[in-house]
Design an enzyme around this catalytic site. Structure first.
Site, mmCIF file in Angstrom:
data_model
loop_
_atom_site.group_PDB
_atom_site.id
_atom_site.type_symbol
_atom_site.label_atom_id
_atom_site.label_comp_id
_atom_site.label_asym_id
_atom_site.label_seq_id
_atom_site.Cartn_x
_atom_site.Cartn_y
_atom_site.Cartn_z
ATOM 1 C CB CYS A 156 -18.599 2.264 -26.574
ATOM 2 S SG CYS A 156 -17.966 1.892 -28.210
ATOM 3 N N PRO A 209 4.996 -4.685 -0.963
ATOM 4 C CG PRO A 209 7.108 -3.842 -1.491
ATOM 5 C CD PRO A 209 6.409 -4.831 -0.595
ATOM 6 C CE1 TYR A 238 -9.624 1.568 -7.668
ATOM 7 C CE2 TYR A 238 -7.455 1.863 -8.628
ATOM 8 C CZ TYR A 238 -8.424 1.043 -8.104
ATOM 9 O OH TYR A 238 -8.194 -0.301 -8.016
ATOM 10 N N GLY A 282 0.790 -1.233 0.000
ATOM 11 C CA GLY A 282 0.000 0.000 0.000
ATOM 12 C C GLY A 282 0.818 1.276 0.000
#
Ligand SMILES: Cc1ncc(COP(=O)(O)O)c(C=O)c1O
Length: 460
Positions: free
Chosen positions: A367, A297, A340, A254
């Site tokens: 599309c 990680p 996001y 993270g």
């Protein structure tokens, strides 16, 4: 982009060895991007091998004695597995498909951790058959299933994923430390302790430690320290209740990366010493031996090593000013901006423009009105069809999350290193796409046109 005659380092979020050379060329570790795009076509993902290796080494030196497990969900292929292997990291994998990549690359199974909140029977069978180092238990129901596939003679080592109740500042879609979410077992509800009890009841399982992953793209050290202390407290409680001292503690991944020049990142040189010191202090306070620390990680290893090159296809003025610049890729090769609101730096490469900068929105080819790869970026006003655009920071969760939306074939991955470019994942072809379609190819023949037969197993 560049008006000087000597190469200028691009800096973060571009790869370490990326420079702006004369004539607006972007050169990554000695490889010119315009020539690479001509050779391999666009869109194309470019991965800077030495960048990946640098970051693996930075983790190992900032966390001596800890195990660094690269989270393969960020970007995985056999070549990447080889780099990770050679750098001495573990692999964190989350499906039988990811396990197949590691297995066929010859990665040592004892350095594999398997995750998943809904591991299927196939995932578990693949993990157990391979003899992976750790399976991270994510639910109580899974305990019996793992035990059933292991044996007393060949017990499976497991960790337990817990939710430490830590809230983090990140997008809700990637916040995983709080109580109400699909991953892990709650410490505060007692579910985590109940799971410990059940794992300890199984002689086919060896509980080595606890795991948590509190979110992704995090910029602060503090939530990790809070989570770490909560996990150490749980280790002490397990010792007190069960007389068992677990010797591993996994804090997940993270670690945030910079997405803009000068942007914040959770640098491991800052994080590593604080984790180590806090772990020592927390264990001393509970009179526990210091467990072996793991971190996982993904983005921090892969994101900045990757760049995507697109070709501009169309330009359209926007009613309120600015323009849409439509490229030959989009949410099928990078769903993150739509998912996001992820930001990527964008640059015109391969030619120098003296035109003034203008605000533009880079649109994908799909599309969906929301298929916008970058909103309101400054690009030279004379950007035109045929130009090449480079997106920074696409090494993580781009190739890995790619789809075939609109039946667009997925781009290739090209590794660059010391002046050499190498294809490490070939482009998908229309034949690949058609190969899974089981209906006979022939309708168009009845309409007077011919259809090329596409051979694949199962079809005559
Ligand atoms: C269990 C686990 N570990 C590690 C990671 C890697 O996260 P990141 O790429 O943000 O470092 C993830 C991401 O989803 C995860 O779920």
């Amino acid at each position: 982009m560049d008006s000087t005659q000597t190469p200028v380092p691009c800096g973060a979020p571009w790869p370490h060895r990326a420079v702006w050379a004369t004539a607006g060329e972007l050169v990554i570790d000695g490889v010119a991007m315009a020539a690479l795009a001509r050779r391999y076509g666009t869109p194309v993902y470019v991965m800077a091998e030495r960048d990946v290796r640098d970051r693996c080494r930075a983790y190992r030196s900032a966390l001596p004695g800890a195990e660094i497990a690269y989270a393969g969900k960020a970007f995985l292929c056999r070549e990447m597995v080889r780099w990770i292997e050679e750098e001495g990291l573990w692999l964190d994998l989350a499906s039988s498909g990811e396990l197949a990549v590691a297995r066929t690359a010859g990665f040592p199974p004892e350095r594999v951790l398997v995750h998943g909140n809904a591991k299927t029977p196939r995932d578990l069978a693949a993990a157990l058959d391979l003899g992976v180092g750790r399976i991270v238990v994510d639910s109580i129901g899974e305990i019996n299933r793992i035990a059933a596939g292991a044996s007393r003679a060949r017990p499976q080592r497991v960790m337990l994923r817990v939710t430490p109740g830590v809230t983090t500042r990140t997008h809700p879609a990637v916040a995983t430390g709080g109580e109400d979410q699909k991953f892990g077992l709650s410490i505060s509800s007692g579910a985590a302790l109940e799971a410990v009890r059940r794992v300890l009841d199984h002689p086919e399982l060896v509980l080595t430690g606890l795991h948590c992953h509190i979110g992704s793209q995090l910029g602060e050290v503090r939530p990790y320290l809070i989570a770490l202390r909560r996990l150490v407290a749980l280790l002490a409680e397990i010792r007190d209740r069960h007389g068992r001292v677990l010797d591993e503690l996994n804090l997940g991944g993270g670690h945030g990366v910079a997405t803009r020049p000068g942007g914040a990142a959770l640098d491991v040189t800052r994080l590593g010493p604080r984790l180590t010191a806090t772990l020592r202090a927390a264990c001393a306070a509970c009179d526990l031996p210091v467990p072996r620390l793991f971190v996982e990680p993904g983005r921090a290893i892969a994101a900045a090593a990757g760049v995507t090159l697109y070709r501009v296809v169309a330009i359209k003025a926007r009613p309120g000013g600015g323009a849409y610049v439509a490229v030959d890729g989009g949410m099928s090769d990078n769903p993150r901006p739509a998912l996001y609101g992820a930001h990527h730096e964008v640059a015109l490469v391969g030619r120098r423009s003296e035109a003034p900068l203008r605000t533009m929105t880079i649109a994908g080819r799909h599309c969906e009105a929301g298929d916008l790869l970058a909103a309101d970026v400054a690009l030279p006003a004379d950007v035109r069809p045929g130009d090449l655009l480079a997106f920074a920071g696409t090494g993580a969760y781009n190739h890995a999350m790619a789809s075939n939306y609109n039946l667009v074939a997925r781009p290739p991955v090209v590794a660059v290193r010391a002046g050499t470019a190498r294809l490490i994942v070939r482009a998908e072809t229309e034949a690949d796409l058609l190969a899974r379609d089981m209906a006979p190819a022939g309708v168009a023949v009845r309409q007077g046109r011919t259809v090329e037969p596409v051979g694949h197993p199962g079809k005559g």
